[in-house]
Design an enzyme around this catalytic site. Structure first.
Site, PDB file in Angstrom:
ATOM      1  N   LYS A  22      66.331  69.294   0.611  1.00 40.40           N
ATOM      2  CA  LYS A  22      67.403  68.800   1.495  1.00 40.40           C
ATOM      3  C   LYS A  22      68.323  67.862   0.702  1.00 40.40           C
ATOM      4  CE  LYS A  22      66.725  65.105   4.261  1.00 40.40           C
ATOM      5  NZ  LYS A  22      67.732  64.056   4.117  1.00 40.40           N
ATOM      6  N   ASN A  23      67.716  66.932  -0.061  1.00 39.45           N
ATOM      7  CA  ASN A  23      68.528  65.895  -0.704  1.00 39.45           C
ATOM      8  C   ASN A  23      69.252  66.398  -1.943  1.00 39.45           C
ATOM      9  OD1 ASN A  23      67.783  64.336   1.386  1.00 39.45           O
ATOM     10  ND2 ASN A  23      66.291  63.112   0.259  1.00 39.45           N
ATOM     11  N   ARG A  92      74.046  61.511   6.915  1.00 35.99           N
ATOM     12  CA  ARG A  92      74.534  60.436   6.034  1.00 35.99           C
ATOM     13  C   ARG A  92      75.247  61.021   4.821  1.00 35.99           C
ATOM     14  NH1 ARG A  92      74.180  55.244   4.566  1.00 35.99           N
ATOM     15  NH2 ARG A  92      73.890  54.771   2.354  1.00 35.99           N
ATOM     16  N   CYS A 116      69.641  58.317   9.378  1.00 38.55           N
ATOM     17  CA  CYS A 116      68.497  57.754  10.102  1.00 38.55           C
ATOM     18  C   CYS A 116      68.655  56.243  10.301  1.00 38.55           C
ATOM     19  CB  CYS A 116      67.221  57.973   9.304  1.00 38.55           C
ATOM     20  SG  CYS A 116      66.725  59.679   9.272  1.00 38.55           S
ATOM     21  N   ARG A 121      71.895  50.485   5.680  1.00 42.81           N
ATOM     22  CA  ARG A 121      72.417  51.588   4.855  1.00 42.81           C
ATOM     23  C   ARG A 121      73.923  51.428   4.577  1.00 42.81           C
ATOM     24  NH1 ARG A 121      69.589  57.143   6.106  1.00 42.81           N
ATOM     25  NH2 ARG A 121      69.598  57.241   3.838  1.00 42.81           N
ATOM     26  N   PRO A 122      74.303  50.307   3.975  1.00 48.95           N
ATOM     27  CA  PRO A 122      75.706  50.098   3.624  1.00 48.95           C
ATOM     28  C   PRO A 122      76.141  51.071   2.525  1.00 48.95           C
ATOM     29  CG  PRO A 122      74.337  48.456   2.596  1.00 48.95           C
ATOM     30  CD  PRO A 122      73.439  49.242   3.516  1.00 48.95           C
ATOM     31  N   ILE A 123      77.439  51.173   2.301  1.00 45.65           N
ATOM     32  CA  ILE A 123      77.911  52.016   1.181  1.00 45.65           C
ATOM     33  C   ILE A 123      78.777  51.196   0.226  1.00 45.65           C
ATOM     34  CG2 ILE A 123      77.706  54.187   2.455  1.00 45.65           C
ATOM     35  CD1 ILE A 123      80.731  54.173   2.822  1.00 45.65           C
ATOM     36  N   ASP A 124      78.492  49.892   0.154  1.00 45.07           N
ATOM     37  CA  ASP A 124      79.278  48.998  -0.715  1.00 45.07           C
ATOM     38  C   ASP A 124      79.230  49.411  -2.189  1.00 45.07           C
ATOM     39  OD1 ASP A 124      76.517  48.261  -0.300  1.00 45.07           O
ATOM     40  OD2 ASP A 124      76.886  46.531  -1.580  1.00 45.07           O
ATOM     41  N   ASP A 303      60.391  58.081   1.054  1.00 45.62           N
ATOM     42  CA  ASP A 303      60.422  59.145   2.069  1.00 45.62           C
ATOM     43  C   ASP A 303      59.033  59.669   2.405  1.00 45.62           C
ATOM     44  OD1 ASP A 303      63.538  60.620   0.866  1.00 45.62           O
ATOM     45  OD2 ASP A 303      63.106  58.815   2.023  1.00 45.62           O
ATOM     46  N   ILE A 325      62.446  49.716  -0.412  1.00 47.65           N
ATOM     47  CA  ILE A 325      63.772  50.344  -0.439  1.00 47.65           C
ATOM     48  C   ILE A 325      64.562  50.068   0.833  1.00 47.65           C
ATOM     49  CG2 ILE A 325      65.028  52.518  -0.750  1.00 47.65           C
ATOM     50  CD1 ILE A 325      63.353  51.834  -3.222  1.00 47.65           C
ATOM     51  N   ARG A 396      66.204  68.373  10.996  1.00 46.62           N
ATOM     52  CA  ARG A 396      67.257  68.137   9.983  1.00 46.62           C
ATOM     53  C   ARG A 396      66.697  68.363   8.590  1.00 46.62           C
ATOM     54  NH1 ARG A 396      68.857  62.541   9.650  1.00 46.62           N
ATOM     55  NH2 ARG A 396      69.645  63.389   7.715  1.00 46.62           N
TER      56      ARG A 396
HETATM   57  C1  EPZ Z   1      68.847  59.000  -0.498  1.00 45.47           C
HETATM   58  O1  EPZ Z   1      69.497  58.138   0.424  1.00 45.47           O
HETATM   59  C2  EPZ Z   1      68.070  59.986   0.359  1.00 45.47           C
HETATM   60  N1  EPZ Z   1      68.997  60.726   1.207  1.00 45.47           N
HETATM   61  C3  EPZ Z   1      67.063  59.230   1.223  1.00 45.47           C
HETATM   62  O2  EPZ Z   1      66.293  60.212   1.917  1.00 45.47           O
HETATM   63  C4  EPZ Z   1      66.131  58.434   0.318  1.00 45.47           C
HETATM   64  O3  EPZ Z   1      65.268  57.659   1.129  1.00 45.47           O
HETATM   65  C5  EPZ Z   1      66.953  57.512  -0.579  1.00 45.47           C
HETATM   66  O4  EPZ Z   1      67.915  58.294  -1.327  1.00 45.47           O
HETATM   67  C6  EPZ Z   1      66.084  56.756  -1.562  1.00 45.47           C
HETATM   68  O5  EPZ Z   1      65.353  57.655  -2.338  1.00 45.47           O
HETATM   69  C7  EPZ Z   1      69.730  61.722   0.640  1.00 45.47           C
HETATM   70  O6  EPZ Z   1      69.613  61.993  -0.542  1.00 45.47           O
HETATM   71  C8  EPZ Z   1      70.663  62.460   1.557  1.00 45.47           C
HETATM   72  P1  EPZ Z   1      70.154  54.919  -1.835  1.00 45.47           P
HETATM   73  P2  EPZ Z   1      70.644  57.125  -0.098  1.00 45.47           P
HETATM   74  O7  EPZ Z   1      71.632  54.857  -1.931  1.00 45.47           O
HETATM   75  O8  EPZ Z   1      71.440  57.783  -1.154  1.00 45.47           O
HETATM   76  C9  EPZ Z   1      70.829  50.437  -0.481  1.00 45.47           C
HETATM   77  C10 EPZ Z   1      65.345  61.277   3.771  1.00 45.47           C
HETATM   78  O9  EPZ Z   1      64.435  60.931   4.533  1.00 45.47           O
HETATM   79  N2  EPZ Z   1      72.251  50.721  -0.712  1.00 45.47           N
HETATM   80  O10 EPZ Z   1      69.345  55.176  -3.057  1.00 45.47           O
HETATM   81  O11 EPZ Z   1      71.323  56.577   1.091  1.00 45.47           O
HETATM   82  C11 EPZ Z   1      70.295  51.195   0.732  1.00 45.47           C
HETATM   83  O12 EPZ Z   1      70.555  50.481   1.925  1.00 45.47           O
HETATM   84  C12 EPZ Z   1      66.391  60.262   3.352  1.00 45.47           C
HETATM   85  O13 EPZ Z   1      65.473  62.417   3.241  1.00 45.47           O
HETATM   86  C13 EPZ Z   1      73.164  49.679  -0.671  1.00 45.47           C
HETATM   87  O14 EPZ Z   1      72.804  48.530  -0.442  1.00 45.47           O
HETATM   88  O15 EPZ Z   1      69.727  56.003  -0.752  1.00 45.47           O
HETATM   89  C14 EPZ Z   1      68.827  51.286   0.427  1.00 45.47           C
HETATM   90  O16 EPZ Z   1      68.224  50.060   0.818  1.00 45.47           O
HETATM   91  C15 EPZ Z   1      66.175  58.911   4.023  1.00 45.47           C
HETATM   92  N3  EPZ Z   1      74.477  49.944  -0.864  1.00 45.47           N
HETATM   93  C16 EPZ Z   1      68.777  51.404  -1.102  1.00 45.47           C
HETATM   94  O17 EPZ Z   1      70.050  50.908  -1.578  1.00 45.47           O
HETATM   95  C17 EPZ Z   1      74.925  51.226  -1.121  1.00 45.47           C
HETATM   96  O18 EPZ Z   1      76.143  51.409  -1.315  1.00 45.47           O
HETATM   97  C18 EPZ Z   1      68.585  52.829  -1.595  1.00 45.47           C
HETATM   98  O19 EPZ Z   1      69.651  53.590  -1.098  1.00 45.47           O
HETATM   99  C19 EPZ Z   1      73.979  52.269  -1.157  1.00 45.47           C
HETATM  100  C20 EPZ Z   1      72.651  52.000  -0.957  1.00 45.47           C
END
Ligand code: EPZ
Length: 415
Positions: A22-23, A92, A116, A121-124, A303, A325, A396
């Site tokens: 999926k990812n 997302r 979820c 889950r910010p995107i900063d 996950d 995480i 999903r």
């Molecule tokens: C990906 O999410 C996966 N989703 C998630 O899987 C997975 O849990 C995660 O990576 C960690 O391995 C997809 O690939 C679609 P991150 P992503 O950016 O990219 C923080 C599932 O169940 N962060 O590595 O959103 C964030 O809040 C899903 O399949 C910021 O602070 O993960 C988190 O605490 C759930 N600012 C940490 O970093 C940002 O701009 C890791 O997030 C981005 C993230």
């Protein structure tokens, strides 16, 4: 709202074929926008997130042929349109269209991505990265508008090794004749799958120990990419096998990407047989308690934290799980305790699981994708019948989960 009903405590034997990740696929599909010729993706999983991503591509004008887990996409007539909330909020990963549309059109407009409720889950980190690439970012009532006259070369050091931000930078810079360096990148296998796709199209992206160097190319040609196996689906079925398996064989996988889980299963006295593309696993009759701390890849994946929680309800003693995480990924605990588990939320970073506890069927609610998976596992081992409501989340991310489980002996129905 759909629900799942499970009659627990049936031994599971036979074979389960794992689907594409999926990812990975949620990044490979937007990446097709960068191609100047038709591209093909194989081993595509049949999940709601693929449907939602295809819907966005078709809205933009993609011409898509999708059959037998293979997608052929021709984006020659794709236009740059604002992606509305009803399409973007289904997953997302819709934010990958920011990078893909910036790459092709130097502009993108999309409403805030869904996903979820496991944390803020910010995107900063994504947005700061765009700014370092000379992209203007404006946000008005939950709509992100990104625009640039030219994407520049730069070095970006990620505050956290964010999977999404790493992928968005790759998508943004792959189609520009610049050199971009990402320091502290995420190292998940799904990122390698995207890089393989982009390099086959004509970029020159190099993965080093501590950085990724992206040499983009303005023309990206036709190619075929295979979606890698879903390591989280794999891990979910391995946990089920350790609880109920009788020589349950998990096929079409790369065991090497599941090392962290495999090591924890072995540490808790579960044995299994590995080949280079399968694992055969049987019920562990004496599960030793273990302590888990989730980490970025190759550490224990966040996950699989929730599915593994259910496994530890059967351990002969006290286990702990530290979640590093996300700040809110224990919502499944309340539901598991309705099935007679004895799990304590110590704080928003750690839970303590007291085992072994005999789970007893009840009605429970799925709060998120992997939390839902943990409830399915609990239903499979509980005495009596378990009903899980709000299971759209689960569909999903798990391809054909009902039939995959039925085919190995589970008594499970969806209504
Ligand atoms: C990906 O999410 C996966 N989703 C998630 O899987 C997975 O849990 C995660 O990576 C960690 O391995 C997809 O690939 C679609 P991150 P992503 O950016 O990219 C923080 C599932 O169940 N962060 O590595 O959103 C964030 O809040 C899903 O399949 C910021 O602070 O993960 C988190 O605490 C759930 N600012 C940490 O970093 C940002 O701009 C890791 O997030 C981005 C993230």
């Amino acid at each position: 709202m759909k629900k799942i009903t499970i009659e627990g405590n049936h031994t599971l034997s036979g074979e389960i074929n794992i689907s594409g990740a999926k990812n990975s696929i949620v990044a490979l599909l937007p990446a097709t926008i960068l191609a100047d010729e038709p591209v093909t993706i194989t081993n595509v999983p049949n999940i709601k997130d693929v449907e939602a991503t295809i819907a966005i591509l078709q809205y933009l004008g993609s011409e898509i042929t999708y059959q037998n887990n293979t997608i052929i996409i021709d984006n020659k007539n794709i236009q740059n349109k604002e992606i509305p909330d009803n399409l973007a909020n289904k997953l997302r990963a819709s934010y990958y269209f920011m990078g893909a549309l910036l790459s092709k059109f130097k502009e993108a407009s999309i409403s805030y991505p869904g996903g979820c409720p496991i944390g803020k889950r910010p995107i900063d980190i994504h947005l700061n990265s765009f700014k370092k690439l000379n992209i203007d970012v404006s946000i008005e009532n939950n709509n992100y508008h990104l625009k640039t006259n030219n994407i520049i070369s730069n070095t970006i050091t990620l505050a956290k090794p964010s999977v999404g931000a790493t992928i968005n930078i790759l998508l943004t810079t792959a189609k520009t004749k610049t050199t971009t360096i990402i320091n502290n990148p995420a190292k998940e296998p799904e990122i390698n799958n995207l890089i393989e796709f982009l390099n086959k199209m004509g970029t020159n992206i190099i993965i080093n120990k501590d950085n990724i160097i992206i040499n983009g190319s303005s023309y990206l040609k036709s190619t075929t990419i295979q979606t890698i196996p879903d390591r989280i689906e794999t891990g979910t079925y391995l946990i089920i096998g350790a609880l109920l398996g009788n020589k349950l064989k998990i096929n079409n996988i790369n065991p090497l990407v599941n090392t962290a889980l495999i090591n924890k299963l072995k540490e808790s006295n579960t044995s299994m047989t590995l080949t280079d593309s399968s694992i055969t696993i049987s019920k562990n009759h004496f599960i030793k308690p273990v302590n888990i701390t989730t980490k970025e890849y190759p550490g224990f994946p966040t996950d699989l934290q929730q599915p593994f929680t259910t496994y530890l309800t059967q351990a002969m003693g006290k286990s702990t799980i530290k979640e590093t995480i996300y700040e809110n990924r224990f919502q499944n605990v309340k539901e598991l305790n309705k099935l007679n588990s004895h799990i304590n939320i110590d704080n928003n970073k750690q839970i303590t699981i007291n085992g072994p506890t005999k789970l007893v069927g009840n009605i429970v609610n799925s709060t998120d994708l992997r939390g839902g998976a943990s409830l399915i596992i609990a239903g499979l081992i509980a005495e009596g019948t378990t009903t899980i409501t709000n299971i759209e989340h689960i569909l999903r991310g798990y391809d054909n989960i009902i039939n995959k489980l039925k085919n190995v002996g589970a008594k499970i129905e969806i209504e």
